[in-house]
Motif scaffolding. Sequence first.
Motif, PDB file in Angstrom:
ATOM      1  N   UNK A 192       2.143  25.891  -9.929  1.00 44.74           N
ATOM      2  CA  UNK A 192       1.607  26.807 -10.924  1.00 44.74           C
ATOM      3  C   UNK A 192       0.995  26.090 -12.115  1.00 44.74           C
ATOM      4  N   UNK A 193       1.543  24.947 -12.499  1.00 45.22           N
ATOM      5  CA  UNK A 193       1.044  24.236 -13.681  1.00 45.22           C
ATOM      6  C   UNK A 193      -0.318  23.602 -13.438  1.00 45.22           C
ATOM      7  N   UNK A 194      -0.644  23.305 -12.193  1.00 53.50           N
ATOM      8  CA  UNK A 194      -1.901  22.621 -11.891  1.00 53.50           C
ATOM      9  C   UNK A 194      -3.107  23.543 -12.007  1.00 53.50           C
ATOM     10  N   UNK A 195      -2.891  24.832 -11.861  1.00 56.25           N
ATOM     11  CA  UNK A 195      -4.014  25.760 -11.884  1.00 56.25           C
ATOM     12  C   UNK A 195      -4.830  25.732 -10.602  1.00 56.25           C
ATOM     13  N   UNK A 196      -4.347  25.047  -9.601  1.00 51.94           N
ATOM     14  CA  UNK A 196      -4.997  25.026  -8.289  1.00 51.94           C
ATOM     15  C   UNK A 196      -3.978  24.642  -7.236  1.00 51.94           C
ATOM     16  N   UNK A 197      -4.251  25.042  -6.015  1.00 53.50           N
ATOM     17  CA  UNK A 197      -3.342  24.733  -4.918  1.00 53.50           C
ATOM     18  C   UNK A 197      -4.057  24.997  -3.601  1.00 53.50           C
ATOM     19  N   UNK A 198      -3.522  24.430  -2.540  1.00 57.57           N
ATOM     20  CA  UNK A 198      -3.908  24.834  -1.196  1.00 57.57           C
ATOM     21  C   UNK A 198      -2.901  25.905  -0.808  1.00 57.57           C
TER      22      UNK A 198
END
Length: 396
Positions: free
Chosen positions: A111-117
Amino acid sequence: MMDFLSDDIRRDPYPLYARLREASPLLHDPRMDAWMVFDYDGVKRTLQDHESFSGSPATAGRPAPDWFIFADPPRHTRMRGLLARAFTPRSVAALEPRIRWLSRALLDRSIERGEMDLAADFSVPLPLLVIAEMVGIPVADRPRFNRWGDVILDLSHTLPGGDGAERASQAYRAVAAEMHDYVARLVDDRRVDPADDLLTRLVHAEVEGERLTTLEILGFVQLLLIAGQETTTNLLNNAILCFIQHPDQLARLRAMPHLLPSAIEEVLRYRSPVQWMFRFTRTEVQMHGTTIPAGTMVLPMIGSANHDAAHFADPERFDVARDPNPHLAFGHGIHHCIGAALGRLEARIALADLLERLHDVELASAEPWEPRRALHVHGPARLPIRFKRGERAAGV
């Protein structure tokens, strides 16, 4: 002949389905020696008429794992009755707190990254973790459990008799032997020392004095690994694709969150996780003015049936409030998916978390998504997304 297994068609098979329903709702593919059924009524008949259409590949002289979905009555009736004693609505509902905890824990990692697969980080691991915990696999053995799942899934990456089928079958046989020894030990343990898990309920399930054998329990665990993972994984990924591509419906859902159950049913219809199943003719079958020979593979094209305008108003419209919605995404008849309630529960919990914590979601790649390897399913192998972080509701 169109290539139904090309990436372009697998990403968006629906225009082709529409043309075939109109022109040729029953189509023979000589490469697979299989008959494909595209219309809703034909698919429903193929799924429910077990007197004409067998679920067992042995009917056509083809090998298959010893799973109850590949059995016909009376064996199928006996096994499903026993499995239903263990896989009860109450036992599925009791998983809700743990599924919620797992869903939120997985989201916390990204959630902290603002992106994910979404696939790799969330939609693939969630159902695997749920199945492992439900069965009662010790935490230390989860990596081995995941490896077994990957090998079993390889069976669905090739068509029977096609390229790679024998390699996948050999790998499966090796894993099946390894799993048999492992599950047999767990079964013996549960007989002596019962636990609050599915494996214990499978061991002790009884109908009219009959119980499941160790081999039958092993087959069900293997089936859970492939069907339980693929269906839920694709349902979650496809839901997010639908919401991104139909922002008006996402806004409607956010404004009326009570529509989430019907939105899940619409995802199941609009982007059916399982696009087709296997059936095999017991005798000659008449359909659409054509004779299908006995002992022939038939593919009821569920993804096509769920877009048939004869049964769905404006079928190419994604509508989170669609009602009625008599889709066939979980099959029909005696082989209706025994895990449907679990898949719906996982989707309801996971999508509620995703909608709450991921805002302004968009695709993070302009490249067309790569279909998952299993040939009969619909959904992306990877789904990179960007988003703004939302907050958990107070007290949760």
